[in-house]
Write a protein that holds these residues in place. Structure first.
Motif, PDB file in Angstrom:
ATOM      1  N   ARG A   1     -61.708  43.335   7.855  1.00  0.00           N
ATOM      2  CA  ARG A   1     -61.935  41.946   8.278  1.00  0.00           C
ATOM      3  C   ARG A   1     -60.590  41.206   8.332  1.00  0.00           C
ATOM      4  O   ARG A   1     -60.374  40.206   7.661  1.00  0.00           O
ATOM      5  CB  ARG A   1     -62.904  41.270   7.313  1.00  0.00           C
ATOM      6  N   LYS A   2     -59.685  41.740   9.145  1.00  0.00           N
ATOM      7  CA  LYS A   2     -58.330  41.217   9.258  1.00  0.00           C
ATOM      8  C   LYS A   2     -58.012  40.946  10.726  1.00  0.00           C
ATOM      9  O   LYS A   2     -58.675  41.468  11.632  1.00  0.00           O
ATOM     10  CB  LYS A   2     -57.328  42.249   8.716  1.00  0.00           C
ATOM     11  N   LEU A   3     -56.973  40.168  10.980  1.00  0.00           N
ATOM     12  CA  LEU A   3     -56.586  39.859  12.354  1.00  0.00           C
ATOM     13  C   LEU A   3     -56.307  41.126  13.155  1.00  0.00           C
ATOM     14  O   LEU A   3     -56.717  41.249  14.316  1.00  0.00           O
ATOM     15  CB  LEU A   3     -55.348  38.959  12.358  1.00  0.00           C
TER      16      LEU A   3
ATOM     17  N   CYS B   1     -57.510  43.978  12.929  1.00  0.00           N
ATOM     18  CA  CYS B   1     -58.685  44.832  13.142  1.00  0.00           C
ATOM     19  C   CYS B   1     -59.809  44.096  13.865  1.00  0.00           C
ATOM     20  O   CYS B   1     -60.908  44.637  13.993  1.00  0.00           O
ATOM     21  CB  CYS B   1     -59.207  45.350  11.799  1.00  0.00           C
ATOM     22  N   SER B   2     -59.560  42.906  14.323  1.00  0.00           N
ATOM     23  CA  SER B   2     -60.605  42.090  14.944  1.00  0.00           C
ATOM     24  C   SER B   2     -60.324  41.881  16.427  1.00  0.00           C
ATOM     25  O   SER B   2     -59.167  41.918  16.863  1.00  0.00           O
ATOM     26  CB  SER B   2     -60.679  40.735  14.230  1.00  0.00           C
ATOM     27  N   PRO B   3     -61.382  41.639  17.227  1.00  0.00           N
ATOM     28  CA  PRO B   3     -62.796  41.626  16.851  1.00  0.00           C
ATOM     29  C   PRO B   3     -63.339  43.038  16.694  1.00  0.00           C
ATOM     30  O   PRO B   3     -62.745  44.002  17.169  1.00  0.00           O
ATOM     31  CB  PRO B   3     -63.458  40.917  18.024  1.00  0.00           C
ATOM     32  N   GLN B   4     -64.482  43.150  16.021  1.00  0.00           N
ATOM     33  CA  GLN B   4     -65.019  44.459  15.680  1.00  0.00           C
ATOM     34  C   GLN B   4     -66.272  44.846  16.468  1.00  0.00           C
ATOM     35  O   GLN B   4     -66.665  46.006  16.435  1.00  0.00           O
ATOM     36  CB  GLN B   4     -65.332  44.514  14.185  1.00  0.00           C
TER      37      GLN B   4
ATOM     38  N   SER C   1     -66.846  48.276  18.260  1.00  0.00           N
ATOM     39  CA  SER C   1     -65.733  49.186  17.975  1.00  0.00           C
ATOM     40  C   SER C   1     -66.219  50.464  17.308  1.00  0.00           C
ATOM     41  O   SER C   1     -67.168  50.440  16.514  1.00  0.00           O
ATOM     42  CB  SER C   1     -64.699  48.505  17.079  1.00  0.00           C
TER      43      SER C   1
ATOM     44  N   GLN D   1     -61.137  52.520  14.587  1.00  0.00           N
ATOM     45  CA  GLN D   1     -60.640  51.456  13.715  1.00  0.00           C
ATOM     46  C   GLN D   1     -59.795  52.031  12.578  1.00  0.00           C
ATOM     47  O   GLN D   1     -58.721  51.516  12.263  1.00  0.00           O
ATOM     48  CB  GLN D   1     -61.815  50.668  13.134  1.00  0.00           C
TER      49      GLN D   1
ATOM     50  N   GLN E   1     -56.103  51.290  13.910  1.00  0.00           N
ATOM     51  CA  GLN E   1     -55.932  49.894  13.521  1.00  0.00           C
ATOM     52  C   GLN E   1     -55.662  49.697  12.031  1.00  0.00           C
ATOM     53  O   GLN E   1     -54.862  48.838  11.662  1.00  0.00           O
ATOM     54  CB  GLN E   1     -57.190  49.092  13.905  1.00  0.00           C
TER      55      GLN E   1
END
Length: 442
Positions: free
Chosen positions: A375-377, A379-382, A385, A390, A394
Motif C-alpha cells: 500500500r505504497k506509492l 505499488c499503486s494503483p493495485q 494487478s 507486484q 514493484q
C-alpha cells in the motif's frame, strides 16, 4: 505451545496449485497449523490488514563473511576483485570481525524478507559465523571455505589439504543440525582455481559419507574458465562430472559461460544452479542462459552473492534484475514474474534439499514467511494487478513489515527482534577498520 495468528492477509501460498488465499494463517510453535477463514484465539495476533503474506525468500548463494567488505572492492572484474581486495580482507578476519560481518548480513536479510540462505564462509574462524547464524535465528546451509591451491592465493588463506578436510569434518560434526536444525553443513571448496584435485575428490567422498551438499562456484568468468582449461584440461562442469561431483547434491553459483556439453551434464545429473544477476552485472561477468536452462528442466534458484559484489542482499532486487536482464535477449515474455518468484521461494527450498519443509505456505510446513505491505506509492494503483508482478517488479525490501523463521518473529515494523542493530552497526565499523589495517589496505 506458542501460537501466532496472522489475520486478514492475502496469502501467496506457492503450493502446487499456486493458491492465493484471502484470510488468516495460524502458526503453532515452529509450523503452520491452519490457513483460511479462522475463528481461533492465539498468544499473538497480527492484523495484516490486507498485506501480502509470502513464503520467506530463499537466497541460495551468499557470503556472510564478506558483508563487512561492502564498498571495499568496487568496479573490478572477478579475478582482480578477489586477488586485490577480497582475499586479503578475508585473510585478515578475526573471530569477532567475522561474527559482526555475519550479523550485519543477517540483519539486512531479515529486513528484506529473506529467511533462508546457502552461505559460503571464509577459510578461518567459521565457528563465529555459525554462532551468528544460531544466535540470530536464520535458516542456513553453510560451510567453511576450502582453498589449498593457487599461486596468487595469499598465505593468510592458503591451507594444507589434510587440514582443510579435517577442519571441515570437525565443523560438520559439531554444528550440523544446530539451532533446532536451522543450521546444516555443506562442504564449500571455493572454486576449481583454488582447489587441488585431491581435495575435490575427498570432498566428493565425504559429502556422500555424511549425506550433505557441496556448494561452490563455477564458470563465472572467462579468465577463470581459461585457468581451469589450462590446468585441468577440461571445462568446469565436465571436470566436476569427471570427479563424480556432478549430481543432485552439487550447488553451483553462476554458471554463466557454459557450452552445450556442460548444459547437458547439468540437466542429466540434476545439478543445482544459482543465478546471481546483480553480481554478474556488477563484476562484468556476463548473463547466464537461465531461460534455456529452465526450458531444459535444470534446477535454478537465486542469490545476491556477497555484499562487495552487489552491493546489497535484497532478494526483491535480485528477482527484478533476474527477470529484466533476460528480456532484451529472449524477448519480453521471458522470465515472467510468476516464474521468477518461484525460483526465489520453492526453487530455493529445493536447492537446499528442504522442499518438504519450506518454500511454500502449507499446513505442516515450517513457519518461514514474510509480510509485505504494497500500500505504497510505488505499488499503486493495485486494481487488476497480478500479485507476482507486484512482488517481482514493484516491491522493495523496505516494503517488508514482518519476517518469521521457524515460527519466531525476527523482524517486525522496522525493528530486528533477535539482533541489536545499533550494536551491530557500531561493531561492524570498528571491525572493518581493524581488518583493513591488518590487510594493509588504507
Amino acid at each position: 505451545m506458542t501460537t501466532i495468528l496472522l489475520k486478514n492477509a492475502v496469502i501467496v501460498t506457492m503450493n502446487a496449485e499456486r493458491s492465493i488465499v484471502c484470510g488468516d494463517l495460524l502458526i503453532e510453535n515452529d509450523r503452520i497449523k491452519d490457513i483460511g477463514q479462522l475463528d481461533v484465539t492465539a498468544d499473538k495476533v497480527v492484523n495484516a490488514g490486507g498485506q501480502l503474506v509470502i513464503p520467506g525468500l530463499i537466497q541460495t548463494h551468499i557470503h556472510l563473511c564478506q558483508t563487512l567488505f561492502r564498498g571495499q572492492a568496487d568496479d573490478l572484474e572477478l579475478l582482480d576483485w578477489l586477488k586485490l581486495r577480497i582475499w586479503p580482507l578475508e585473510g585478515a578476519h578475526d573471530t569477532e570481525s567475522l561474527y559482526w560481518s555475519a550479523l550485519l548480513g543477517i540483519g539486512e536479510l531479515f529486513k528484506g524478507g529473506t529467511t533462508a540462505i546457502i552461505d559460503m564462509e571464509t577459510v578461518h574462524h567459521t565457528e563465529a559465523a555459525f554462532q551468528a547464524i544460531v544466535d540470530s535465528g536464520i535458516r542456513a546451509l553453510s560451510g567453511k571455505c576450502m582453498m589449498d591451491y593457487g599461486q596468487e592465493v595469499p598465505a593468510t588463506l592458503m591451507e594444507n589439504t589434510a587440514d582443510s578436510l579435517q577442519q571441515s569434518v570437525d565443523l560438520l560434526e559439531k554444528w550440523h543440525g544446530q539451532g533446532n536444525g536451522r543450521l546444516q553443513y555443506a562442504f564449500a571448496p571455493r572454486f576449481v582455481v583454488s582447489c587441488t584435485e585431491d581435495l575435490l575428490r575427498q570432498v566428493e567422498k565425504l559429502s556422500k559419507q555424511y549425506h550433505v551438499k557441496v556448494h561452490t562456484h563455477a564458470s563465472e568468468n572467462k579468465g577463470e574458465i581459461a585457468l581451469v582449461q589450462a590446468e585441468r584440461k577440461m571445462r568446469n562442469i565436465v571436470y566436476f562430472d569427471h570427479l563424480g561431483l556432478a549430481d543432485g547434491n552439487l550447488i553451483l553459483a553462476h554458471c554463466i559461460w557454459l557450452d552445450d556439453e556442460e548444459v547437458s551434464i547439468l540437466q542429466r545429473q540434476g545439478v543445482k544452479v544459482v543465478h546471481c544477476p546483480s553480481c554478474n552485472l556488477k563484476l562484468g561477468s556476463g548473463i547466464a542462459r537461465i531461460p534455456e536452462m529452465l526450458e531444459r528442466g535444470i534446477h535454478v534458484s537465486i542469490g545476491a552473492d556477497g555484499a562487495p559484489c552487489n552491493n546489497n542482499l535484497d532478494g526483491f532486487t535480485e528477482m527484478r534484475t533476474a527477470s529484466l536482464i533476460q528480456k532484451p535477449i529472449y524477448g519480453p515474455t521471458a522470465m515472467p514474474a510468476w516464474q521468477t518468484f518461484a525460483l526465489a521461494t520453492v526453487g530455493g527450498a529445493r536447492a537446499m534439499g528442504l522442499e518438504k519443509e519450506i518454500g511454500s505456505l502449507e499446513i505442516g510446513k515450517k513457519a518461514d514467511l514474510a509480510m509485505v505491505d504494497l500500500r505504497k506509492l510505488h505499488c499503486s494503483p493495485q486494481a487488476g494487478s497480478d500479485v507476482y508482478a507486484q512482488l517481482v517488479y514493484q516491491a522493495r525490501a523496505s516494503d517488508v513489515t514482518l519476517t518469521m523463521v521457524d515460527g519466531q518473529v525476527v523482524y517486525e515494523q522496522g525493528c530486528l527482534a533477535t539482533i541489536d542493530e545499533a550494536v551491530v552497526l557500531r561493531q561492524a565499523n570498528t571491525a572493518l577498520e581493524r581488518v583493513r589495517r591488518r590487510a594493509g589496505i588504507v
